[in-house]
Write a protein that holds these residues in place. Structure first.
Motif, PDB file in Angstrom:
ATOM      1  N   PRO A  55      37.057 107.023   3.635  1.00 28.59           N
ATOM      2  CA  PRO A  55      35.663 105.703   4.139  1.00 28.59           C
ATOM      3  C   PRO A  55      34.025 106.762   4.949  1.00 28.59           C
ATOM      4  O   PRO A  55      34.490 108.129   4.848  1.00 28.59           O
ATOM      5  CB  PRO A  55      37.470 105.708   5.784  1.00 28.59           C
ATOM      6  N   SER A  56      34.024 105.882   5.116  1.00 23.64           N
ATOM      7  CA  SER A  56      32.083 105.808   5.897  1.00 23.64           C
ATOM      8  C   SER A  56      32.653 106.314   7.087  1.00 23.64           C
ATOM      9  O   SER A  56      34.283 106.220   8.165  1.00 23.64           O
ATOM     10  CB  SER A  56      31.810 104.792   5.947  1.00 23.64           C
ATOM     11  N   VAL A 110      38.554  98.857  -2.136  1.00 23.55           N
ATOM     12  CA  VAL A 110      36.519  98.493  -2.816  1.00 23.55           C
ATOM     13  C   VAL A 110      36.024  98.583  -1.537  1.00 23.55           C
ATOM     14  O   VAL A 110      34.397  98.618  -0.619  1.00 23.55           O
ATOM     15  CB  VAL A 110      36.332  96.977  -2.420  1.00 23.55           C
ATOM     16  N   ASP A 111      36.705  99.161  -0.217  1.00 21.60           N
ATOM     17  CA  ASP A 111      36.262  99.701   1.037  1.00 21.60           C
ATOM     18  C   ASP A 111      35.689 101.090   0.870  1.00 21.60           C
ATOM     19  O   ASP A 111      35.519 101.824   2.423  1.00 21.60           O
ATOM     20  CB  ASP A 111      36.688  99.032   2.078  1.00 21.60           C
ATOM     21  N   MET A 112      35.934 101.678   0.028  1.00 16.64           N
ATOM     22  CA  MET A 112      35.891 103.189   0.277  1.00 16.64           C
ATOM     23  C   MET A 112      34.655 103.645  -0.485  1.00 16.64           C
ATOM     24  O   MET A 112      34.023 103.032  -1.257  1.00 16.64           O
ATOM     25  CB  MET A 112      37.199 103.932  -0.498  1.00 16.64           C
ATOM     26  N   ASP A 157      47.462 104.507   1.569  1.00 21.16           N
ATOM     27  CA  ASP A 157      46.591 104.337   2.740  1.00 21.16           C
ATOM     28  C   ASP A 157      45.765 105.784   2.534  1.00 21.16           C
ATOM     29  O   ASP A 157      46.723 105.568   3.898  1.00 21.16           O
ATOM     30  CB  ASP A 157      46.850 103.014   3.483  1.00 21.16           C
TER      31      ASP A 157
END
Length: 296
Positions: A276-277, A153-155, A135
């Motif tokens: 990440p955003s 998927v959140d990257m 992570d």
């Protein structure tokens, strides 16, 4: 009560993350003594012990767990604020931390990392290679590099480079002495260089052809967990090895190693740079992503 300095707070969080003073000291660029003194100073300021220490291990006390849980998010905000201020500089600077599989790090090192450092000499890149999935947010990394199918998927993901594939190779002299395998099952009669995964399991060599897939549990005289050692053993005619094509391309072109089972080693998913955003990315971060996007 006097507040701990950023150095002391960083020291506590890094020791908590790694569970070892020596590893934490290396990552912070401090001596083990200096790191221990910083942790001890904060413990004296707080009046409680944050760590249980033995000759073999370091673990957080209950008070330490509560302290780290509350301080870590705030400390990240402080460092982010400092990076935002630094990002106002015209020239990118500061440190970028990248986590990658060892094979992925080798693949991007020459064509992406080194050219970037030549263009932006005030940026320091800290690469950590690990065979396990990490992570990157919890680990304190700015960016990750993995095969595209393993990116969370959140990257935000940026494809890197072209096709990749595994190859099975050996020296001409080994193949002359032992024969050339034609199908994966032929490996049962060959000396193969086995690879140990980070979880301790022995890697089963994957093959695929015409919709048929097979994973071979190979046997041989040596088990390794480092690709450069497997390459050296293959070049010494110890046996066949499964390698990333990019790691042995020069050897194949020079004739030192020969590919076999070519029709059983299909293309692999491409690499992706992911992150990440971020609301306020640093100048160094923006420069690296833009540089990678231009070269990808």
């Amino acid at each position: 009560m006097m507040q701990g300095s950023l150095t002391e707070l960083d020291a506590v969080l890094m020791v908590a993350r790694h569970g070892k003073f020596r590893t934490a000291a290396l990552e912070l660029g401090l001596s083990t003594t200096a790191l221990s003194n910083a942790v001890g100073k904060l413990e004296r300021t707080l009046g409680v012990r944050l760590f249980n220490r033995t000759t073999r291990s370091v673990s957080l006390t209950e008070a330490g767990q509560q302290f780290v849980a509350q301080v870590a998010p705030a400390l990240r905000d402080i460092h982010d604020a400092m990076e935002i201020v630094r990002s106002q500089k015209a020239t990118p600077s500061g440190t970028l931390r990248i986590n990658a599989f060892p094979t992925a790090a080798r693949e991007i090192f020459s064509w992406l990392v080194l050219p970037f450092l030549r263009m932006y000499p005030e940026v320091h890149i800290d690469i950590v290679t690990e065979g396990r999935l990490v992570d990157i947010v919890a680990g304190g990394f700015d960016l990750g590099v993995r095969s595209a199918d393993l990116v969370p998927v959140d990257m935000i993901a940026l494809p890197l480079g072209g096709g990749r594939r595994n190859v099975v190779v050996a020296t001409p002299s080994y193949l002359k002495a032992h024969g050339i395998p034609v199908i994966p099952q032929d490996l049962a009669g060959h000396s193969c260089l086995r690879v140990r995964l980070p979880n301790g399991a022995i890697y089963r060599w994957p093959f695929e052809k015409d919709g048929q897939s097979v994973h071979m549990a190979v046997e041989g005289p040596i088990t390794l967990d480092e690709a450069s050692l497997a390459r050296a053993a293959a070049l010494a005619s110890i046996g066949l090895t499964l390698a990333m094509e990019s790691d042995v391309r020069d050897d194949i072109e020079a004739g030192r190693l020969v590919r076999v089972l070519e029709d059983w080693t299909p293309a692999l998913p491409p690499l992706s740079l992911y992150y990440p955003s971020r609301r306020n990315p640093t100048a160094a971060f923006k420069a690296f992503v833009d540089f990678a996007r231009r070269l990808a």
